[in-house]
Design a protein around this motif. Structure first.
Motif, short mmCIF file in Angstrom:
data_model
loop_
_atom_site.label_atom_id
_atom_site.label_comp_id
_atom_site.label_asym_id
_atom_site.label_seq_id
_atom_site.Cartn_x
_atom_site.Cartn_y
_atom_site.Cartn_z
N LEU A 241 38.41 -12.02 -16.87
CA LEU A 241 37.30 -11.30 -17.49
C LEU A 241 36.01 -12.11 -17.58
N PRO A 242 36.07 -13.39 -18.01
CA PRO A 242 34.81 -14.13 -18.07
C PRO A 242 34.11 -14.19 -16.72
N LEU A 243 34.93 -14.31 -15.66
CA LEU A 243 34.35 -14.37 -14.33
C LEU A 243 33.67 -13.05 -13.99
N PHE A 244 34.34 -11.95 -14.33
CA PHE A 244 33.75 -10.64 -14.06
C PHE A 244 32.44 -10.47 -14.82
N ALA A 245 32.44 -10.91 -16.09
CA ALA A 245 31.23 -10.76 -16.88
C ALA A 245 30.08 -11.50 -16.22
N LEU A 246 30.39 -12.62 -15.61
CA LEU A 246 29.37 -13.40 -14.91
C LEU A 246 28.95 -12.71 -13.62
N LEU A 247 29.97 -12.19 -12.93
CA LEU A 247 29.70 -11.63 -11.61
C LEU A 247 28.90 -10.34 -11.67
N THR A 248 29.04 -9.57 -12.76
CA THR A 248 28.31 -8.29 -12.79
C THR A 248 26.83 -8.52 -12.48
N SER A 249 26.22 -9.48 -13.18
CA SER A 249 24.79 -9.64 -12.94
C SER A 249 24.52 -10.43 -11.66
N LEU A 250 25.44 -11.30 -11.29
CA LEU A 250 25.25 -12.07 -10.05
C LEU A 250 25.27 -11.12 -8.84
N VAL A 251 26.26 -10.24 -8.84
CA VAL A 251 26.36 -9.29 -7.73
C VAL A 251 25.16 -8.35 -7.75
N ALA A 252 24.80 -7.90 -8.97
CA ALA A 252 23.63 -7.02 -9.06
C ALA A 252 22.43 -7.70 -8.44
N SER A 253 22.27 -9.00 -8.72
CA SER A 253 21.11 -9.72 -8.20
C SER A 253 21.13 -9.75 -6.68
N VAL A 254 22.29 -10.05 -6.11
CA VAL A 254 22.35 -10.13 -4.65
C VAL A 254 22.07 -8.76 -4.02
N VAL A 255 22.65 -7.72 -4.64
CA VAL A 255 22.42 -6.37 -4.10
C VAL A 255 20.94 -6.01 -4.16
#
Lengths: 498, 121, 487
Positions: free
Chosen positions: A7-21
């Protein structure tokens, strides 16, 4: 590896992936960008809420891997990280809404929102970092991702502010790196959340530990805008309003303060810091910064600059709280992480609204703006009263707790600091409120725009109203089970009675 | 002192002369010749020292000869490449010396379109 | 299998060189792209072999030392072989599209490129002082050729200067080799180390000569003057090769020598002097990078600074504990790898940007941010690694070196590391800043083809992500730098 630990990784990835997209989408597809942004923000709020629930029931979420021999990358959700993660998740959502309204029809939006998400990803990483190394990783990432936001407008003034910002924060980062590396050499990669682990080290090391402490605080103090390292903050005001809001409420300044909390509270432990004789000097520094920031705020005529100096002062409440040896004071400092965030973002949203709708930047131009923009002005008034510490708002809860904590710790002088600073807060906020409501409006505003049926764009109006309401609720419901105060008390009591 | 050691000392002298020439002379061809003299000096040292001391039976070690042969091949190729470059350089600029770095730095900043067209990329 | 792989590493590049010598640039391009694929596969094959079998010595053609040529295949060598395959493939791929194929002289590019690759591989694998010399010379000659190909007066002047300086460096190295051979009568590095340890003969002079020569070739301050013109004026893919790989070859040899012979022959003074010169390079190189007007000159001077870090290896591995020495070696290796990737990315991206705005000046980038140039992004990401910010490989390298210098009590190097990071931020942010300027008269912008822009991005992402996968890489390093079994 089970799903919950991810879960912590997902919480981090949500905005990271959003940024890349967002970066990879063309400038034209603005609607899609906004959707991506908002969906990611909602998703993140959900994830953080879920984790907070789990943490409350003593579940620990952690995930990590070895980067180098003896160095671990560790993400961990504990009670303290939830405070910061929750704050940044909620405010990311609101600020994104606000920014969508604010930047309508302006150029380079895809760049802006890309870095914006990256910035939030960094704060999330800072919140969830499980050790000093991981913290540093995201701390520097934050520096880099905020730079493009500060210079976003590309004017000479913005570029100059960006230069100052980078100069201060990178130097701070280098100093911090020295501290982190040295600490690593002395004690290995210590995990956050086991306070007092350094207390068991060989007393021969204590002198080095003292130096490392000073280095760490100096490195973190740049972002936390501790006197005399605060110089970049007022200049960074040239950034677009949503950026200033985020910078002051959650991202940069808070990252520094949160880092100091981690170092004092989780790494050294409040009691051990006291034993090393470092707690009191830090308290003095914080107290001085509180007064200094307030006095400087009083002297500003530009609204955003006044708010900036007010931030310098308010952030130090958090640090002051930490230095009050005892659970009550600590809780007061921790809870201010949230309270200050809510109140300050309200104020910055409002300042942005005045600038965007009326073209008003200076305080003496605000006369009578309350009639023209009642919603915004009510929100501003609530935020300002909160800062002053008027009951029953959030700021009052902070100051009350800090005061009680100071008495409990036999540090009566802190009460004096609190009183003087509250008077100063009143001195620089009340005139604004007076102008807003009790002065006559000018015949024409500097650059008035009118949008639809509200006083300003709906997307600009609702975020400050919502945060103002939350400010009130934080104060009114402070005694409830899930209020920030109870949460902070829970954390603090674990430290002192375990 | 053995004859081998004498060769080695001769090598040292050649090497020093070469180095001096290399530093002091500015004409590119002379510089190149100085480099070759330096190279010969080193080959002499290599052979002389090896025959004098270590290795197998003195005078019986074939490896130094092989090394020097290889070294000569390398030096010849380097000389050839340098000659090509010097010739081309002379053809383009009419100069036989490299300017000092300050001057060439200034020239780099001049934008003469003729030499920039390709050089820029 | 081993024989075939070794031949694949050293001889097939020569075959590609011979074939492309006969072809035009366009046709040579297809052959070379095929060749790169083969070389990458071979390099990966050797890597798997080492993972599977551990480090080993291999006598070429079945002849063992001292008669035959002996190759030493250890973790460090493999890292360099893989690095070469990555950076050279990227630069070659880029060059195939970037260089103007209508120019007749362009056909010289491919043969030189392949000779260079072969020579690099031979340097990584040689365990013998003289073979190292030959490899080094071939590298120099091909590199000079690449700088000069198709160039005008500027390029020729830079190439000549480079050649002359490099030749002097080679001579110094060769003189050192001659002295070593005169003393011991052997050339194998491992054997020399043993003999030296047994006899306790002072080898300080030969070691200093060799290191001095190699330092000149690695452009160590104050002998760095030749590098920026040569790297700056060459075509971008060539500059990438130069800064990424060529300079590293001479440093690699110096490091091998130091770690094999330094314990006995090195002195504290020599180590500290090299460290101080490296630090001076960091400061001075960064300062000059900041002052350059041309984009590629900024990148080239930055190489001078980044190479300076490498020379901290010398003080940090002499008379320190085993653990500290290992940390320093790992840090330096990481710095080499991440700098090669980042600098390759930076030069290639700079080439694309120059193509886009039709000018090589830094100021010409003003307002370029509006066009969302993909290459600017690659450039920026590579810059993160140069500044040593996390999570890049540059950061991991800095972290390890910091640990080593603090643990060895040589805290002054820690200050150099931190100051160097800040100084590099100055020149990197100068470029970022130029691109954020809003109002400019830039109205025409050429978007290079995506395939051209993809290459630097891949390299930059590799450099950036390297910091997170350090552990597997360090495992591969295992017992780095000559701790391998003696034949």
């Amino acid at each position: 590896m089970s799903l919950p630990s991810l879960l912590p990784l997902f919480a981090l990835l949500t905005s990271l992936v959003a940024s890349v997209v967002i970066f990879s989408l063309p400038e034209k597809s603005y609607r899609l960008q906004t959707t991506v942004n908002l969906v990611a923000a909602l998703l993140k709020m959900g994830l953080v809420a879920f984790m907070a629930w789990g943490v409350f029931h003593d579940t620990e979420y952690r995930i990590g891997f070895t980067v180098m021999p003896g160095v671990e990358f560790l993400l961990k959700a504990d009670a303290l990280s939830m405070i910061f993660a929750g704050l940044s998740a909620v405010l990311w959502f609101l600020t994104t809404l606000y920014a969508v309204g604010y930047l309508e029809h302006s150029p380079n939006r895809s760049r802006f929102f890309g870095f914006f998400s990256l910035c939030v990803a960094s704060t999330m990483g800072i919140a969830l970092a499980g050790n000093l190394f991981t913290f540093f990783l995201f701390y520097e990432m934050l520096t880099l991702s905020t730079y493009p936001l500060i210079v976003h407008r590309g004017t000479a003034q913005a570029l100059r502010a960006g230069r100052t910002y980078i100069f201060y924060t990178l130097t701070g980062g280098a100093v911090l790196l020295l501290g982190v590396a040295w600490m690593h050499g002395l004690a290995g990669g210590l995990e956050f959340g086991q306070a007092g682990q350094l207390g068991e080290t060989d007393p021969a090391l204590w002198d080095s530990l003292r130096i490392v402490f000073v280095i760490l605080i100096a490195g973190l103090g740049v972002k936390a805008a501790l006197f005399p390292l605060h110089g970049w903050l007022p200049q960074a005001m040239v950034a677009p309003a949503p950026v200033s809001a985020l910078l002051h409420a959650v991202a940069v300044v808070k990252a520094g303060a949160f880092g100091i909390v981690r170092v004092v509270f989780d790494l050294y432990g409040t009691e051990f810091t006291h034993e090393l004789g470092l707690l009191e000097p830090l308290g003095w520094l914080a107290a001085f910064t509180i007064l200094f920031g307030s006095v400087r705020a009083l002297m500003q005529s530009d609204l955003k600059r006044r708010l900036a100096y007010s931030t310098i002062s308010q952030i130090s409440y958090i640090i002051l709280g930490l230095t009050l040896l005892g659970p009550i004071g600590t809780a007061g400092g921790l809870v201010h992480l949230l309270h200050q965030g809510m109140m300050k973002i309200t104020l910055f949203f409002c300042a942005g609204n005045y600038a965007e709708t009326l073209g008003v930047h200076r305080i003496d131009e605000l006369d009578g703006a309350g009639r023209r923009m009642p919603g915004t002005s009510v929100a501003f008034t609530i935020g300002a009263f909160g800062m002053i510490g008027a009951p029953p708002l959030a700021g009052f809860i902070t100051k009350w707790t800090l005061g009680t904590g100071a008495l409990a710790a036999d540090m009566g002088w802190v009460i004096g600091v609190l009183l003087i600073s509250s008077l100063l807060n009143a001195a620089y906020f009340l005139p604004i409120i007076h102008r807003l409501w009790f002065r006559k409006a000018p015949n024409a505003w500097p650059e008035e725009q009118s949008w639809g049926r509200f006083e300003t764009k709906a997307l600009l109006l609702w975020p400050p109203v919502v945060t103002a309401v939350i400010t009130v609720l934080f104060g009114l419901l402070a005694a409830m089970q899930f209020s920030p105060l109870s949460w902070a008390e829970l954390i603090a009591s674990k430290e002192f009675w375990s | 002192m053995s004859a081998h050691l004498l060769y080695a000392f001769g090598g040292v002298v050649l090497c020093g002369m070469g180095l001096g020439g290399f530093i002091l002379l500015s004409h590119l061809l002379r510089k190149l010749l100085a480099f070759n003299i330096m190279g010969s000096g080193i080959f002499l040292i290599l052979v002389g020292l090896a025959q004098h001391g270590g290795g197998a039976e003195p005078g019986m070690d074939p490896v130094p000869q092989a090394l020097v042969l290889t070294g000569i091949v390398v030096a010849v190729s380097a000389t050839a490449l340098a000659l090509v470059l010097i010739r081309r350089y002379y053809y383009l600029t009419g100069q036989t010396v490299l300017e000092s770095s300050a001057e060439s730095g200034r020239r780099n900043n001049d934008d003469d379109p003729g030499s920039r067209k390709d050089g820029a990329l | 299998m081993t024989t075939w792989l070794m031949a694949g590493l050293l001889f097939t590049p020569l075959a590609w060189a011979a074939i492309t010598l006969l072809l035009s640039f366009r046709n040579g391009r297809w052959v070379s792209w095929l060749g790169m694929l083969v070389q990458v596969l071979v390099s990966v094959g050797v890597w798997l072999l080492v993972v599977d079998r551990g480090e080993f010595y291999h006598g070429l053609g079945g002849w063992d030392a001292p008669l035959g040529i002996e190759l030493r295949v250890d973790g460090l060598a493999i890292i360099f072989v893989l690095l070469t395959a990555t950076v050279a493939t990227a630069c070659g791929w880029h060059a195939g599209m970037y260089l103007d194929s209508d120019k007749p002289w362009q056909k010289h590019f491919w043969p030189l490129f392949w000779f260079l690759w072969a020579a690099l591989n031979s340097v990584w694998l040689s365990g013998d002082l003289f073979n190292l010399y030959v490899g080094l010379e071939v590298i120099t000659l091909t590199a000079v050729g690449l700088v000069a190909v198709g160039g005008q007066a500027d390029a020729l002047r830079a190439a000549l200067r480079y050649l002359l300086v490099a030749l002097v460096g080679s001579m110094a190295y060769l003189l050192g080799v001659a002295l070593v051979y005169g003393e011991f009568g052997v050339l194998s590095l491992a054997v020399v180390r043993e003999l030296q340890a047994e006899n306790g003969v002072g080898m300080t002079l030969p070691l200093a000569l060799m290191l001095g020569g190699l330092a000149v070739k690695s452009a160590l301050f104050p002998m760095h003057g030749w590098l920026p013109p040569a790297h700056g004026v060459a075509k971008s893919p060539v500059s990438g090769l130069m800064s990424g790989l060529v300079v590293k070859a001479s440093f690699y040899i110096a490091a091998r020598l130091w770690l094999e012979l330094g314990h006995e022959a090195g002195s504290l003074a020599l180590a500290q002097v090299l460290g101080v010169l490296g630090s001076a390079a960091v400061v001075w190189g960064s300062w000059l990078a900041l002052r350059q007007k041309k984009l590629k000159q900024v990148v080239a001077y930055s190489s001078v600074a980044q190479i300076g870090y490498l020379f901290l290896l010398f003080p940090l591995t002499l008379s320190v504990s085993e653990a500290v020495s290992l940390q320093a070696q790992q840090g330096v290796t990481l710095q080499v790898v991440s700098h090669a990737l980042a600098k390759g990315a930076m030069f290639l991206a700079a080439g694309n940007l120059i193509l886009s705005v039709r000018s090589g000046e830094v100021d010409a980038l003003a307002g370029v941010g509006r066009f969302l140039p993909f290459s600017l992004f690659s450039f920026g990401l590579a810059g993160v690694s140069l500044m040593g910010l996390p999570p890049s490989g540059g950061f991991a390298a800095k972290w390890l070196l910091l640990q080593a210098s603090l643990a060895s009590g040589q805290w002054w190097w820690a200050l150099v590391l931190l100051a160097g990071g800040l100084l590099s931020a100055l020149y990197v942010f100068r470029i970022y800043q130029a691109s954020f300027v809003q109002d400019s008269d830039l109205d025409e912008f050429y978007h290079p083809p995506r395939s051209l822009e993809l290459v630097p991005m891949i390299l930059a992402l590799l450099a950036l992500g390297l910091g997170l996968v350090v552990d597997p890489m360090l495992t591969l390093l295992g017992r780095p730098f000559g701790e391998g079994s003696v034949p």
